[in-house]
Design an enzyme around this catalytic site. Structure first.
Site, PDB file in Angstrom:
ATOM      1  N   GLN A   6       0.823  -1.197   0.000  1.00 37.86           N
ATOM      2  CA  GLN A   6       0.000   0.000   0.000  1.00 37.86           C
ATOM      3  C   GLN A   6       0.866   1.261   0.000  1.00 37.86           C
ATOM      4  O   GLN A   6       0.345   2.363  -0.183  1.00 37.86           O
ATOM      5  CB  GLN A   6      -0.896   0.017   1.247  1.00 37.86           C
ATOM      6  CG  GLN A   6      -1.952  -1.068   1.277  1.00 37.86           C
ATOM      7  CD  GLN A   6      -2.717  -1.068   2.580  1.00 37.86           C
ATOM      8  OE1 GLN A   6      -2.195  -1.437   3.616  1.00 37.86           O
ATOM      9  NE2 GLN A   6      -3.973  -0.655   2.530  1.00 37.86           N
ATOM     10  N   ASN A   7       2.153   1.091   0.192  1.00 36.10           N
ATOM     11  CA  ASN A   7       3.051   2.236   0.352  1.00 36.10           C
ATOM     12  C   ASN A   7       3.470   2.797  -1.003  1.00 36.10           C
ATOM     13  O   ASN A   7       3.668   2.054  -1.970  1.00 36.10           O
ATOM     14  CB  ASN A   7       4.282   1.826   1.157  1.00 36.10           C
ATOM     15  CG  ASN A   7       3.898   1.312   2.531  1.00 36.10           C
ATOM     16  OD1 ASN A   7       2.907   1.750   3.112  1.00 36.10           O
ATOM     17  ND2 ASN A   7       4.662   0.360   3.046  1.00 36.10           N
TER      18      ASN A   7
ATOM     19  N   ASP B  73       6.290   4.592  -1.379  1.00 36.92           N
ATOM     20  CA  ASP B  73       7.741   4.768  -1.411  1.00 36.92           C
ATOM     21  C   ASP B  73       8.393   3.625  -2.184  1.00 36.92           C
ATOM     22  O   ASP B  73       7.736   2.669  -2.604  1.00 36.92           O
ATOM     23  CB  ASP B  73       8.298   4.841   0.013  1.00 36.92           C
ATOM     24  CG  ASP B  73       7.979   3.593   0.833  1.00 36.92           C
ATOM     25  OD1 ASP B  73       8.480   2.500   0.484  1.00 36.92           O
ATOM     26  OD2 ASP B  73       7.211   3.691   1.817  1.00 36.92           O
TER      27      ASP B  73
ATOM     28  N   HIS C 123      -1.173   1.617  -4.485  1.00 37.99           N
ATOM     29  CA  HIS C 123      -1.580   3.023  -4.405  1.00 37.99           C
ATOM     30  C   HIS C 123      -0.636   3.958  -5.146  1.00 37.99           C
ATOM     31  O   HIS C 123      -0.621   5.156  -4.885  1.00 37.99           O
ATOM     32  CB  HIS C 123      -1.710   3.438  -2.933  1.00 37.99           C
ATOM     33  CG  HIS C 123      -2.794   2.699  -2.218  1.00 37.99           C
ATOM     34  ND1 HIS C 123      -2.834   2.548  -0.849  1.00 37.99           N
ATOM     35  CD2 HIS C 123      -3.885   2.040  -2.695  1.00 37.99           C
ATOM     36  CE1 HIS C 123      -3.900   1.837  -0.516  1.00 37.99           C
ATOM     37  NE2 HIS C 123      -4.552   1.521  -1.616  1.00 37.99           N
TER      38      HIS C 123
ATOM     39  N   GLY D 259       2.421  -4.672   8.965  1.00 38.40           N
ATOM     40  CA  GLY D 259       2.298  -3.244   9.225  1.00 38.40           C
ATOM     41  C   GLY D 259       1.101  -2.560   8.605  1.00 38.40           C
ATOM     42  O   GLY D 259       1.217  -1.423   8.144  1.00 38.40           O
TER      43      GLY D 259
ATOM     44  N   SER E 116      -3.262  -1.822   9.115  1.00 38.44           N
ATOM     45  CA  SER E 116      -4.426  -1.911  10.004  1.00 38.44           C
ATOM     46  C   SER E 116      -5.542  -2.749   9.395  1.00 38.44           C
ATOM     47  O   SER E 116      -6.542  -3.028  10.059  1.00 38.44           O
ATOM     48  CB  SER E 116      -4.949  -0.510  10.303  1.00 38.44           C
ATOM     49  OG  SER E 116      -5.439   0.099   9.115  1.00 38.44           O
TER      50      SER E 116
ATOM     51  N   ALA F 230       7.675  -4.593  12.519  1.00 42.06           N
ATOM     52  CA  ALA F 230       8.140  -5.256  11.298  1.00 42.06           C
ATOM     53  C   ALA F 230       9.624  -5.562  11.344  1.00 42.06           C
ATOM     54  O   ALA F 230      10.069  -6.639  10.916  1.00 42.06           O
ATOM     55  CB  ALA F 230       7.819  -4.385  10.091  1.00 42.06           C
TER      56      ALA F 230
END
EC number: 2.3.1.286
Length: 245
Positions: free
Chosen positions: A92-93, A95, A110, A176, A178, A219
């Site tokens: 989902q990150n 970076d 994303h 990591g 939710s 993590a």
């Protein structure tokens, strides 16, 4: 005799893994998001209302990503791939820490902050090895460039690809996250019935759905511990010390 298929670890990572590298999540009480409500910087409406503000916000985030470094969790997953395991990462990150650690199969649900894209054709993407995006920066079709990220209220273009990957998993490792942001949170439903699923997160006991093994660790500790077990045995499995947690 047919060649034995390499075990396939599918990893689904969220903001928690990047937070350990110093990248703030939008739920954090400090950092870049603290004074920027999501509605003001991460929605199509915000872009239409004040594109300069949105660009400046993501330029700041981009600088933060460039300063960050992969942590032990990123490195452990890359090391496992180098040992011959098939490792597919869905993140989902936005970076590039997984890639910088050495992982080669990374699907960004994303988008990627180190890319710009056209506002009229999402297929037109441009790498941003340095600098940011300013008003007046245009694509080859003459339209303003925007961050290559999925804003709240936009479709997730790679969701079908992510579902297909999860469906191929021998073991699903969730790190990591939710499990609250849809549609990504529904990915677990696409895992094979016989594929174990492990959630590594400090709040795992509260977050994990029924049937998911919980490893309540950051993590940077939990992922390397699992990777050591798998590397030693040459297979994906749930060590007793983890399965009992």
């Amino acid at each position: 005799m047919a060649e034995q298929r390499a075990p396939h670890l599918v990893v689904f990572t969220g903001a928690g893994i990047s937070a350990e590298s110093g990248i703030q999540t939008f739920r954090a009480e400090d950092g870049l998001w603290a004074n920027h409500p999501v509605e003001e910087v991460a929605t199509p409406r915000a872009w239409r209302r004040d594109p300069a503000k949105v660009l400046e916000f993501y330029n700041q985030r981009r600088d933060q990503v460039r300063r960050a470094r992969p942590n032990a969790a990123h490195k452990a997953l890359a090391a496992l791939e180098k040992q011959g395991f098939r490792v597919s990462i869905i993140t989902q990150n936005i970076d590039d820490l997984h890639e910088r650690a050495g992982s080669r199969q990374v699907l960004h649900l994303h988008g990627e902050i180190l890319k710009a894209r056209s506002t009229v054709d999402r297929r037109m993407q441009y790498p941003l090895p340095r600098g940011g995006i300013e008003l007046g920066d245009i694509c080859d079709k003459g339209s303003q460039l925007r961050p290559d990220v999925v804003w709240f209220g936009e479709e997730v273009p790679h969701f079908a690809d992510a579902c297909e990957l999860v469906g191929e998993a021998d073991l699903l490792l969730v790190v990591g996250t939710s499990l609250a942001v849809m549609p990504a949170a529904s990915l677990l439903q696409y895992a094979p019935l016989d594929a174990p699923c492990v959630l590594v997160d400090p709040e795992a006991e509260l977050l994990a759905p029924p049937g998911v093994t919980r490893l309540s660790e950051p993590a940077g500790r939990g992922v390397p511990a699992l990777v050591r077990h798998w590397s030693r045995e040459g297979r994906l499995w749930l060590p007793e010390t983890v399965a009992a947690s």
